[in-house]
Design an enzyme around this catalytic site. Structure first.
Site, PDB file in Angstrom:
ATOM      1  N   ASP A 103      -0.221   0.784  -3.249  1.00  0.00           N
ATOM      2  CA  ASP A 103       0.225  -0.209  -4.237  1.00  0.00           C
ATOM      3  C   ASP A 103      -0.399  -1.565  -3.925  1.00  0.00           C
ATOM      4  OD1 ASP A 103       1.834   1.786  -5.231  1.00  0.00           O
ATOM      5  OD2 ASP A 103       3.622   1.091  -4.170  1.00  0.00           O
TER       6      ASP A 103
HETATM    7  N1  URA Z   1       4.357   4.817  -1.155  1.00  0.00           N
HETATM    8  C1  URA Z   1       4.585   3.723  -1.928  1.00  0.00           C
HETATM    9  O1  URA Z   1       5.661   3.561  -2.477  1.00  0.00           O
HETATM   10  N2  URA Z   1       3.597   2.842  -2.068  1.00  0.00           N
HETATM   11  C2  URA Z   1       2.394   2.958  -1.468  1.00  0.00           C
HETATM   12  O2  URA Z   1       1.526   2.086  -1.622  1.00  0.00           O
HETATM   13  C3  URA Z   1       2.177   4.088  -0.664  1.00  0.00           C
HETATM   14  C4  URA Z   1       3.178   5.008  -0.525  1.00  0.00           C
END
Ligand code: URA
Length: 237
Positions: A103
């Site tokens: 993310d």
């Molecule tokens: N899980 C998440 O919620 N976000 C990420 O970036 C990676 C794994």
């Protein structure tokens, strides 16, 4: 494997095809000691290709370990946003991509490569490659949470997570944990913690399979994988 001179130089990130064609026609490129002015001339990895007098070695595959900082997106290119590939500033290669996604606000290990086969194998759901994350969450993490993660958490109506290991580092009004997951669903870690009533405040990926984030890399910096890291990763798949 012989290929067109303009493709050779474009693959190596020396510019767009049209920029390169112009440079070749101007006589800025030589191979094997001869100036080549035809962008379609055939060259191979054994030719010593020089661009403005500097050697350009053909590297079919490259592998970078990036410490992704918060605020950049996990994509190859974007017209508006800075991407993780933009941070690899030693090259203008256009064939690089991140192996999987983090993310925008997640930090940590991201492998950037042009090796589609390795990427595919690392991400294949059937391979269950371990991903380790460091997580800070709101609220107290309990043994009950550890248990629920270990059993396979029902995240929502459509998604039951595979068993995941939770290691409590600190349990307080803000808790710190390490989590190991073997799949990579959208927002998986955030959704798993939400399912046990906690909010993720900070998330960082520490490892993926045998590849571990180099603690010497600051967020936003990168280095090439070592030959040992690459061999280890390949062997583990
Ligand atoms: N899980 C998440 O919620 N976000 C990420 O970036 C990676 C794994």
């Amino acid at each position: 494997m012989a290929m067109r001179l303009d493709k050779y130089l474009a693959d190596m990130g020396l510019g767009t095809r049209s920029e390169i064609k112009k440079a070749v026609r101007k006589g800025r490129v030589s191979a094997g000691g001869r100036v080549l002015t035809d962008p379609g001339a055939k060259v191979g990895p054994e030719d010593e290709v020089l661009f403005d007098g500097k050697a350009v070695t053909y590297e079919p595959y490259v592998y970078y370990m990036l410490h992704k900082p918060a605020g950049v997106i996990s994509a190859s290119e974007d017209r508006r946003e800075r991407t993780c590939v933009d941070l690899i500033d030693e090259t203008r290669r256009r064939d690089l991509f991140p192996v999987g996604r983090l993310d925008r606000d997640t930090e940590g290990l991201l492998l950037i490569t042009n090796d589609g086969d390795l990427c595919h194998r690392l991400l294949a759901p059937s391979r269950h490659v371990d991903k380790v994350y460091y997580v800070r969450v709101s609220g107290r993490i309990t043994e009950e949470d550890v248990h629920r993660f270990a059993e396979g958490l029902q995240v929502d109506a459509d998604f039951r997570a595979m068993p995941a290991q939770l290691r409590i580092l600190r349990s307080d009004s803000v808790s710190e944990v390490e989590v190991v997951i073997r799949e990579g669903k959208f927002h998986q870690i955030k959704r798993m913690f939400r399912a046990v009533g906690k909010e993720v405040l900070y998330l960082k990926r520490l490892s993926m399979g045998s590849l571990t984030l180099d603690p010497a890399l600051q967020p936003g910096t990168w280095r090439r994988l070592t030959a040992e890291e690459l061999a280890e990763l390949r062997k583990s798949l």
